[in-house]
Design an enzyme around this catalytic site. Structure first.
Site, short mmCIF file in Angstrom:
data_model
loop_
_atom_site.label_atom_id
_atom_site.label_comp_id
_atom_site.label_asym_id
_atom_site.label_seq_id
_atom_site.Cartn_x
_atom_site.Cartn_y
_atom_site.Cartn_z
N GLU A 116 19.16 -48.57 -71.14
CA GLU A 116 18.78 -48.74 -69.72
C GLU A 116 17.43 -48.07 -69.43
O GLU A 116 17.15 -47.71 -68.28
CB GLU A 116 19.86 -48.16 -68.79
N HIS A 139 22.82 -42.34 -64.67
CA HIS A 139 23.72 -43.50 -64.60
C HIS A 139 25.02 -43.11 -65.27
O HIS A 139 25.04 -42.59 -66.39
CB HIS A 139 23.10 -44.69 -65.33
N HIS A 141 29.64 -44.01 -65.37
CA HIS A 141 30.70 -44.96 -65.06
C HIS A 141 31.80 -44.27 -64.26
O HIS A 141 32.94 -44.17 -64.72
CB HIS A 141 31.24 -45.58 -66.35
N GLU A 169 31.85 -34.88 -45.17
CA GLU A 169 30.59 -34.50 -45.81
C GLU A 169 29.70 -35.70 -46.16
O GLU A 169 28.48 -35.53 -46.34
CB GLU A 169 30.88 -33.79 -47.15
N HIS A 210 30.61 -51.97 -62.91
CA HIS A 210 29.95 -51.31 -64.03
C HIS A 210 29.78 -49.80 -63.83
O HIS A 210 30.25 -49.02 -64.65
CB HIS A 210 28.57 -51.97 -64.29
O1 2HA Z 1 24.42 -46.52 -72.07
O2 2HA Z 1 26.17 -47.26 -69.70
O3 2HA Z 1 24.76 -49.33 -68.91
C1 2HA Z 1 25.50 -47.39 -71.93
C2 2HA Z 1 25.57 -47.86 -70.56
C3 2HA Z 1 24.85 -49.10 -70.25
ZN ZN Z 2 26.57 -48.29 -67.93
#
Ligand code: 2HA
Ligand code: ZN
Length: 270
Positions: A116, A139, A141, A169, A210
């Site tokens: 990414e 980023h 999950h 909050e 995602h």
């Molecule tokens: O790095 O999360 O979006 C792996 C991921 C891709």
């Molecule tokens: Zn990801």
């Protein structure tokens, strides 16, 4: 030169990544992170005139020429970063052409920066235009935020207001709301451009089905945004099957914004 493994930036980034893994957000190679380092920060640990190899960026990042980034590696597992930073992290410096970067440290054995990277670099560009002190893109999950995208409207105003109403909050922490990107292929420039555009208005972006992205001037700030939204999404699931729920009203959100001197996204409150 001092040992880079003792630097505060490697220690802090590794700690944050480990915390996200332990929260269950970063299975396998899920998640990635990038962190802007100043020349002064790295000076005691690295000679920026020496590099191991050149890395293709596949985008035009000339706005970031000369900037140094600590990045996670492609296919690397968050669970392994703390034990072995040099295999799982890298430090790159963007070249004047904006199309390549020099690998100054890490990513040993030919590893590449995160898949990414285009999203990270394009997002850094937009955030730096708004906030010269900006440093971090995360980023991850985050489980409940992802789950919510399967059942909630992806309209940004509706999504933001649901989360604002899950915890007092929330509107104070992210008055600029949440950007939502409908499901897309990840790991390419297109999702990077869509994401970066949304970062012009908000510091939190959901990638439907995602994950989530957060930005900030520090690891704590970017992580804090994500954990606040994730907690709100968790409460959403805890309460959603109960009848006769109460709610934080728009009037109360307005009063909170006034009391804490934050400016909620315009036209979001009735
Ligand atoms: O790095 O999360 O979006 C792996 C991921 C891709
Ligand atoms: Zn990801």
């Amino acid at each position: 030169m001092k040992d880079i493994l003792t630097s505060s930036f490697i220690k802090e980034v590794s700690k944050t990544i480990d915390q996200m893994y332990r929260l269950g957000w970063d299975e396998r190679n899920g998640g990635n992170l990038s962190y802007i380092l100043s020349e002064e920060e790295v000076r005691d640990y690295l000679n920026v005139n020496k590099y191991n190899r050149v890395i293709d960026l596949y985008i035009d990042a000339s706005f970031l020429s000369g900037k140094i980034f600590l990045v996670t590696g492609s296919g690397k597992y968050f669970k392994n970063v703390k034990e072995n930073p040099e295999s799982n992290l890298g430090i790159i410096q963007i070249n004047p052409d904006g199309k390549t970067a020099n690998l100054l440290w890490g990513l040993i054995d030919g590893a590449k920066p995160t898949s990414e990277l285009s999203t990270h670099l394009l997002s850094h560009i937009e955030r730096l235009k708004i906030d010269p002190l900006h440093k971090v893109v995360i980023h991850t999950h985050a489980t409940n935020l992802i789950a919510m995208t399967f059942i909630h409207s992806l309209d940004e105003k509706a999504y933001t207001k649901t989360l604002w109403k899950m915890n007092t909050e929330c509107i104070i922490v992210f008055p600029d709301g949440i950007g939502v990107i409908p499901w897309m292929i990840c790991g390419n420039e297109e999702i990077g451009r869509e994401t970066a555009k949304k970062f012009q208005e908000s510091r939190l972006i959901i990638w439907a089905m995602h994950g989530v992205l957060g930005v900030g001037q520090s690891l704590d700030e970017a992580f804090g945004l994500i954990e606040t939204a994730e907690k709100a999404a968790e409460i959403f699931f805890k309460i959603s099957n109960f009848p006769n729920r109460k709610e934080i009203t728009d009037e109360q959100l307005e009063a909170l914004s006034f009391a804490f001197a934050v400016k909620p996204k315009s036209n979001y409150l009735e």
